[in-house]
Design a protein around this motif. Structure first.
Motif, PDB file in Angstrom:
ATOM      1  N   ILE A 223       0.854  -1.184   0.000  1.00 35.57           N
ATOM      2  CA  ILE A 223       0.000   0.000   0.000  1.00 35.57           C
ATOM      3  C   ILE A 223       0.892   1.237   0.000  1.00 35.57           C
ATOM      4  N   ARG A 224       0.863   1.978  -1.086  1.00 35.76           N
ATOM      5  CA  ARG A 224       1.736   3.147  -1.244  1.00 35.76           C
ATOM      6  C   ARG A 224       0.923   4.340  -1.727  1.00 35.76           C
ATOM      7  N   ARG A 225       1.378   5.523  -1.348  1.00 38.44           N
ATOM      8  CA  ARG A 225       0.711   6.731  -1.829  1.00 38.44           C
ATOM      9  C   ARG A 225       1.029   6.967  -3.307  1.00 38.44           C
ATOM     10  N   ARG A 226       2.247   6.574  -3.719  1.00 42.58           N
ATOM     11  CA  ARG A 226       2.645   6.677  -5.130  1.00 42.58           C
ATOM     12  C   ARG A 226       3.063   5.282  -5.601  1.00 42.58           C
ATOM     13  N   PRO A 227       2.121   4.473  -6.028  1.00 41.01           N
ATOM     14  CA  PRO A 227       2.435   3.071  -6.345  1.00 41.01           C
ATOM     15  C   PRO A 227       3.047   2.833  -7.721  1.00 41.01           C
ATOM     16  N   TYR A 228       2.986   3.830  -8.640  1.00 42.02           N
ATOM     17  CA  TYR A 228       3.446   3.601 -10.016  1.00 42.02           C
ATOM     18  C   TYR A 228       4.863   4.154 -10.196  1.00 42.02           C
ATOM     19  N   ALA A 229       5.800   3.250 -10.459  1.00 39.83           N
ATOM     20  CA  ALA A 229       7.209   3.639 -10.599  1.00 39.83           C
ATOM     21  C   ALA A 229       7.602   3.696 -12.063  1.00 39.83           C
ATOM     22  N   PHE A 230       8.362   4.717 -12.423  1.00 35.68           N
ATOM     23  CA  PHE A 230       8.919   4.812 -13.778  1.00 35.68           C
ATOM     24  C   PHE A 230      10.362   4.335 -13.729  1.00 35.68           C
ATOM     25  N   ILE A 231      10.677   3.325 -14.553  1.00 34.89           N
ATOM     26  CA  ILE A 231      12.003   2.721 -14.597  1.00 34.89           C
ATOM     27  C   ILE A 231      12.610   3.007 -15.971  1.00 34.89           C
ATOM     28  N   ALA A 232      13.863   3.481 -15.983  1.00 36.85           N
ATOM     29  CA  ALA A 232      14.544   3.758 -17.252  1.00 36.85           C
ATOM     30  C   ALA A 232      15.930   3.117 -17.232  1.00 36.85           C
ATOM     31  N   THR A 233      16.470   2.851 -18.418  1.00 36.75           N
ATOM     32  CA  THR A 233      17.812   2.280 -18.533  1.00 36.75           C
ATOM     33  C   THR A 233      18.839   3.406 -18.552  1.00 36.75           C
ATOM     34  N   VAL A 234      19.723   3.382 -17.576  1.00 42.29           N
ATOM     35  CA  VAL A 234      20.778   4.394 -17.465  1.00 42.29           C
ATOM     36  C   VAL A 234      22.123   3.677 -17.389  1.00 42.29           C
ATOM     37  N   ASP A 235      23.010   3.971 -18.337  1.00 40.64           N
ATOM     38  CA  ASP A 235      24.334   3.326 -18.393  1.00 40.64           C
ATOM     39  C   ASP A 235      24.224   1.805 -18.412  1.00 40.64           C
ATOM     40  N   GLY A 236      23.241   1.314 -19.154  1.00 37.04           N
ATOM     41  CA  GLY A 236      23.097  -0.122 -19.331  1.00 37.04           C
ATOM     42  C   GLY A 236      22.380  -0.846 -18.209  1.00 37.04           C
ATOM     43  N   ARG A 237      21.935  -0.114 -17.180  1.00 34.24           N
ATOM     44  CA  ARG A 237      21.254  -0.752 -16.063  1.00 34.24           C
ATOM     45  C   ARG A 237      19.923  -0.077 -15.803  1.00 34.24           C
ATOM     46  N   GLN A 238      18.935  -0.867 -15.396  1.00 29.48           N
ATOM     47  CA  GLN A 238      17.632  -0.289 -15.087  1.00 29.48           C
ATOM     48  C   GLN A 238      17.706   0.487 -13.781  1.00 29.48           C
ATOM     49  N   LYS A 239      17.103   1.682 -13.802  1.00 29.51           N
ATOM     50  CA  LYS A 239      17.191   2.560 -12.639  1.00 29.51           C
ATOM     51  C   LYS A 239      15.814   3.153 -12.334  1.00 29.51           C
ATOM     52  N   TYR A 240      15.475   3.132 -11.064  1.00 30.55           N
ATOM     53  CA  TYR A 240      14.240   3.799 -10.615  1.00 30.55           C
ATOM     54  C   TYR A 240      14.411   5.305 -10.775  1.00 30.55           C
ATOM     55  N   ILE A 241      13.442   5.970 -11.426  1.00 34.87           N
ATOM     56  CA  ILE A 241      13.541   7.410 -11.665  1.00 34.87           C
ATOM     57  C   ILE A 241      12.584   8.194 -10.771  1.00 34.87           C
ATOM     58  N   ALA A 242      11.319   7.796 -10.751  1.00 33.68           N
ATOM     59  CA  ALA A 242      10.328   8.528  -9.956  1.00 33.68           C
ATOM     60  C   ALA A 242       9.092   7.662  -9.763  1.00 33.68           C
ATOM     61  N   ALA A 243       8.246   8.063  -8.787  1.00 31.96           N
ATOM     62  CA  ALA A 243       6.990   7.340  -8.519  1.00 31.96           C
ATOM     63  C   ALA A 243       5.826   8.314  -8.568  1.00 31.96           C
ATOM     64  N   PHE A 244       4.626   7.800  -8.905  1.00 29.57           N
ATOM     65  CA  PHE A 244       3.475   8.664  -9.140  1.00 29.57           C
ATOM     66  C   PHE A 244       2.212   8.042  -8.543  1.00 29.57           C
ATOM     67  N   GLU A 245       1.239   8.910  -8.266  1.00 35.41           N
ATOM     68  CA  GLU A 245      -0.026   8.449  -7.679  1.00 35.41           C
ATOM     69  C   GLU A 245      -0.878   7.707  -8.688  1.00 35.41           C
ATOM     70  N   THR A 246      -0.842   8.148  -9.965  1.00 32.75           N
ATOM     71  CA  THR A 246      -1.674   7.516 -10.991  1.00 32.75           C
ATOM     72  C   THR A 246      -0.820   7.089 -12.176  1.00 32.75           C
ATOM     73  N   VAL A 247      -1.315   6.128 -12.930  1.00 38.24           N
ATOM     74  CA  VAL A 247      -0.585   5.659 -14.104  1.00 38.24           C
ATOM     75  C   VAL A 247      -0.550   6.741 -15.181  1.00 38.24           C
ATOM     76  N   TYR A 248      -1.558   7.629 -15.204  1.00 36.06           N
ATOM     77  CA  TYR A 248      -1.571   8.713 -16.174  1.00 36.06           C
ATOM     78  C   TYR A 248      -0.409   9.674 -15.932  1.00 36.06           C
ATOM     79  N   GLU A 249      -0.179  10.030 -14.665  1.00 40.64           N
ATOM     80  CA  GLU A 249       0.936  10.916 -14.345  1.00 40.64           C
ATOM     81  C   GLU A 249       2.264  10.274 -14.721  1.00 40.64           C
ATOM     82  N   ALA A 250       2.364   8.955 -14.497  1.00 38.04           N
ATOM     83  CA  ALA A 250       3.587   8.243 -14.834  1.00 38.04           C
ATOM     84  C   ALA A 250       3.835   8.258 -16.345  1.00 38.04           C
ATOM     85  N   LYS A 251       2.772   8.077 -17.133  1.00 39.86           N
ATOM     86  CA  LYS A 251       2.938   8.059 -18.591  1.00 39.86           C
ATOM     87  C   LYS A 251       3.283   9.436 -19.143  1.00 39.86           C
TER      88      LYS A 251
END
Length: 344
Positions: free
Chosen positions: A16-44
């Motif tokens: 149970i999280r206030r911001r359950p949707y995490a955006f993951i991006a590849t940085v220097d060849g490795r997946q990295k957590y970038i930010a989290a959001f309350e809704t999937v729309y904000e994440a997109k």
């Protein structure tokens, strides 16, 4: 059509999280957590903006942009333009977007008029309202304007769409003087005061439900509207002398908002209509009426009383189309109060 390399992904995190949707991006060849959001729309929206900011190939990728990707890029652009978008406006965009699911994976620049019209035709076949169809057409038009600016396409096919004629599901009716008198005689009934406040201010229901007590000036007898569906809706409304005692009682009750339940919790529109409005209308035998009828009644009664047109528009929060009225006509609070006191 799949996302391009480096576009990242969105994951819903466990627990149970206030911001359950995490955006993951590849940085220097490795997946990295970038930010989290309350809704999937904000994440997109963030995902689209992140890709545009971090990839030089973004421009060339325009040529194969899907409808879904363009929607979130347009929304990010629309917000960054300085638009003061209310939550209800953004919800309306998401609602319209949900009806375009058949277009999500299609290349935007390959879309034709018949693809768009098929969305509207499907909505009409499913007996969705004229208003819903209009929201979809407006969204498509805004997306096409953005796509033309971004050199993704050249023609706004949304302008050609036919959404049929408007046949109101709930025709508006003016509330009779007899029913208004019944309201005054039934003040002991919970919620009757809220209907009278609507009738004597001309506010939209959403505006009334968003009023903070700090936005009510009892000494100078006015309410400041700071949340409205339009820019013209941000305004000051004089408090009619008949409802001033009702507003004062509401101010003295628990809660941060002017209109709250007994525990001090504010109402959303759906809860207000289900738990307050319907009960009050049953009390005065006005079951056919909708909350927006109070606004129509307010306007009609002021017209019948010969109210000044510009003052009436100011109180209602309507934009004027006349340049002289819009730019050079100013109405003081005293003049607006004189207008609103024409109501009996």
């Amino acid at each position: 059509m799949k996302n391009p390399n480096g576009y990242g992904c969105i994951r819903k995190m466990s627990g149970i999280r206030r911001r359950p949707y995490a955006f993951i991006a590849t940085v220097d060849g490795r997946q990295k957590y970038i930010a989290a959001f309350e809704t999937v729309y904000e994440a997109k929206v963030f995902q689209a903006r992140y890709y545009a900011d971090h990839h030089e190939s973004f421009t060339s990728y325009h040529k194969k942009t899907t409808f879904a990707e363009l929607y979130f890029r347009w929304l990010a652009f629309h917000k960054s333009e300085g638009q003061d978008l209310s939550q209800s406006t953004i919800t309306g965009y998401h609602y319209a977007y949900s009806h375009c699911s058949a277009l999500y994976d299609k290349c935007f620049q390959d879309l034709q008029y018949l693809d768009l019209q098929a969305v509207i035709n499907r909505m009409r076949k499913n007996d969705l309202s004229y208003s819903s169809c209009k929201k979809v057409k407006n969204l498509l038009s805004l997306m096409y304007k953005y796509a033309i600016k971004a050199n993704i396409c050249r023609t706004n096919y949304a302008l050609l769409l036919s959404i049929g004629r408007n046949h109101p599901v709930y025709p508006h009716h003016v509330i009779s003087r007899q029913k208004i008198n019944r309201l005054w005689n039934a003040l002991d009934c919970p919620g009757v005061d809220t209907v009278l406040i609507l009738l004597y201010t001309g506010m939209r229901v959403s505006e009334m439900l968003n009023i903070l007590k700090t936005e009510v000036n009892i000494r100078q007898k006015y309410i400041r509207i700071t949340h409205s569906k339009t820019a013209s809706g941000i305004r000051v409304i004089p408090i009619h002398s008949r409802i001033l005692p009702l507003v004062q009682v509401r101010i003295s009750q628990p809660g941060q908002y002017l209109i709250c339940d007994k525990t001090g919790k504010p109402y959303g529109y759906a809860r207000y209509r289900a738990t307050v409005w319907h009960k009050v209308m049953k009390q005065i035998r006005g079951e056919k009426h909708t909350p927006h009828d109070t606004r129509h009644t307010f306007t009609t009664l002021l017209d019948n009383a010969g109210a000044n047109e510009n003052a009436k528009r100011k109180i209602l929060g309507h934009a004027t189309g006349d340049v002289t009225d819009r730019v050079y006509t100013h109405k003081s609070l005293r003049q607006l109060r004189k207008c609103i006191e024409l109501l009996k």
